[in-house]
Design an enzyme around this catalytic site. Structure first.
Site, short mmCIF file in Angstrom:
data_model
loop_
_atom_site.label_atom_id
_atom_site.label_comp_id
_atom_site.label_asym_id
_atom_site.label_seq_id
_atom_site.Cartn_x
_atom_site.Cartn_y
_atom_site.Cartn_z
N LYS A 58 0.82 -1.21 0.00
CA LYS A 58 0.00 0.00 0.00
C LYS A 58 0.86 1.27 0.00
O LYS A 58 0.36 2.35 -0.28
CB LYS A 58 -0.96 -0.01 1.18
CG LYS A 58 -2.04 -1.08 1.03
CD LYS A 58 -3.14 -0.95 2.08
CE LYS A 58 -4.30 -1.89 1.80
NZ LYS A 58 -3.96 -3.32 2.01
C1 LIG Z 1 -4.58 -4.42 1.43
C2 LIG Z 1 -3.83 -5.69 1.44
C3 LIG Z 1 -4.15 -6.78 0.58
C4 LIG Z 1 -5.33 -6.75 -0.34
O1 LIG Z 1 -5.13 -5.88 -1.45
P1 LIG Z 1 -6.38 -5.44 -2.34
O2 LIG Z 1 -5.83 -4.40 -3.24
O3 LIG Z 1 -7.40 -4.89 -1.37
O4 LIG Z 1 -6.87 -6.65 -3.04
C5 LIG Z 1 -3.37 -7.92 0.62
N1 LIG Z 1 -2.33 -8.02 1.46
C6 LIG Z 1 -1.99 -7.02 2.31
C7 LIG Z 1 -0.84 -7.22 3.24
C8 LIG Z 1 -2.72 -5.83 2.33
O5 LIG Z 1 -2.39 -4.85 3.18
#
Ligand SMILES: *Cc1c(COP(=O)(O)O)cnc(C)c1O
Length: 435
Positions: A107
């Protein structure tokens, strides 16, 4: 770039408007009016470029002059200042590590790019941007560290007291500068309710320029395409030209960015959506019926999503034609028990420690190899977070082997700067008004 709403294809808004408002009023999602196909020569020569160089070319093509070259270059060099290496694990299986940014999760790509784009679009003399975020852990850390020190922005993070992991709490509460953390005596839902009430409060709206830094903001999606191109560049350097990506999925933003990269000309042979038992999309691919469900708690809690918010974007890319989508997308779902077993197996056989989200993507890659006799394509599964963020789920023998990266070790001695508040709105509002 102009954007339309998935609920109204006649609507047009500017990139700036989509960045500040996240969502159209009709509750659709913003999508780019045109998705450019990149010069095939550039794709062929990806291996000649660095991650920031690739990011610049991809962003320039999609933004289409919304940000002049020199400014866009500065934003990218500042936001995408960490690596995204592809690491070989086994014959035909490699892992794309997306956890080398400040919050140790993928993210960071979205949050760091969004924060700098928002700061860039603020006009001279405009009010400081006030970002309000409710978090159950991962998003808040990426947003806090993404906005840390970004001019003319201030971030207020609400998290449920005692319900985030120790490392997540450090990332939320030790920043100072333009980042404030509030621990709420309540649940994540209480935090989210407070943020919603703040956005609808006339007095707060008049006083501050509020924004949500929402996870479906288009400026978080675009930078997530960069690492797909950059992964392909790394495969080219190994002499490989066919790739299958396995993506651990919750809200389907990560894999949605992969489809966007594919639309822009990246030659991806197959996408695999890997989910925990929150299996709305795998069930849809099987039955043809999309049925949102209440979410169920699992070890891979950032993927505990029963109604993936970015799914409409993916359907929109395929103009609702799920037959083409079904050729390009396979989906698998796994339980907590399978997740733990996968973590142990890969630790014992490859001496590699995966976070629970990453383990689900690994399981899906292995399942795909069992179901298809494909030895030409390289399977790349995405690692979305560093395992040290989820210490509770590992058996002690593995937990003790996790090396905590220096950017987190540095936080350990620091003072916790969180304010404690109850879950009533008046208390929260009073806190905001006191500045
Ligand atoms: C947010 C997140 C996901 C999921 O990603 P999406 O874009 O919502 O599908 C998977 N793994 C981790 C560690 C995350 O923080």
């Amino acid at each position: 770039m102009q954007l339309y709403s998935t609920n109204n294809k006649d609507l047009r808004v500017s990139f700036k408007e989509a960045v500040f408002n996240s969502l159209p009023a009709d509750r659709g999602l913003y999508m780019p009016e045109t998705i450019p196909v990149l010069d095939p020569g550039f794709i062929r020569d990806l291996h000649l470029y660095s991650l920031p160089e690739i990011a610049f070319t991809v962003a320039k093509n999609i933004l289409n002059d919304d940000i002049p070259d020199s400014d866009l270059k500065r934003i990218i060099d500042d936001a995408i200042n960490f690596e995204a290496p592809v690491v070989k694990l086994d014959e035909n299986i490699q892992v794309l590590e997306l956890f080398h940014g400040p919050s140790l999760a993928f993210k960071d790509f979205g949050a760091r790019f969004m924060s700098r784009v928002m700061s860039y679009f603020l006009e001279a003399g405009e009010k400081e941007l006030n970002v309000l975020v409710a978090t159950s852990g991962d998003t808040g850390g990426a947003v806090a560290l993404g906005f840390l020190g970004v001019p003319d922005t201030r971030v207020t993070i609400l998290y449920p007291k005692g319900k985030v992991s120790p490392i997540q709490e450090l990332q939320l509460t030790t920043n100072g500068q333009n980042i404030r953390a509030i621990e709420i005596e309540g649940t994540f839902d209480d935090c989210q309710a407070l943020v919603k009430l703040a956005f609808n409060d006339p007095e707060l709206k008049a006083r501050f320029r509020l924004t949500s830094a929402n996870s479906i903001n288009i400026s978080r999606l675009i930078p997530q395409t960069f690492y797909y191109f950059n992964a392909y560049a790394q495969l080219q350097r190994q002499g490989k030209h066919e790739v299958i990506f396995s993506v651990p999925s919750g809200n389907f933003g990560n894999i949605g960015a992969g489809f966007l990269a594919w639309k822009m000309g990246l030659p991806v042979k197959q996408f695999i959506a890997a989910t925990n038992i929150n299996d709305t999309v795998p069930a849809f691919l099987k039955s043809g019926v999309y049925q949102a469900k209440p979410s169920v708690q699992t070890y891979s809690n950032a993927m505990d999503v029963g109604n993936p918010s970015n799914w409409v974007r993916i359907m929109d890319l395929f103009e609702g034609d799920s037959s083409e989508l079904k050729q390009l997308l396979t989906a698998y779902t796994f339980t907590d028990e399978e997740t733990l077993k996968a973590i142990e197996e890969v630790y014992h056989e490859q001496a590699y420690i995966m976070c629970p989200h990453t383990a689900i993507a690994w399981l899906a890659s292995r399942q795909w190899l069992r179901d298809h006799n494909d030895e030409t394509a390289e399977l790349v599964f995405l690692s979305t977070a560093h395992p040290c963020k989820f210490p509770d789920i590992f058996p002690e023998a593995i937990a003790s082997k996790i090396v905590v990266p220096s950017q987190v070790q540095e936080l350990e001695g620091r003072e916790k700067l969180a304010v404690s508040l109850g879950k009533d709105f008046e208390g929260f509002k009073g806190y905001l008004l006191r500045g």
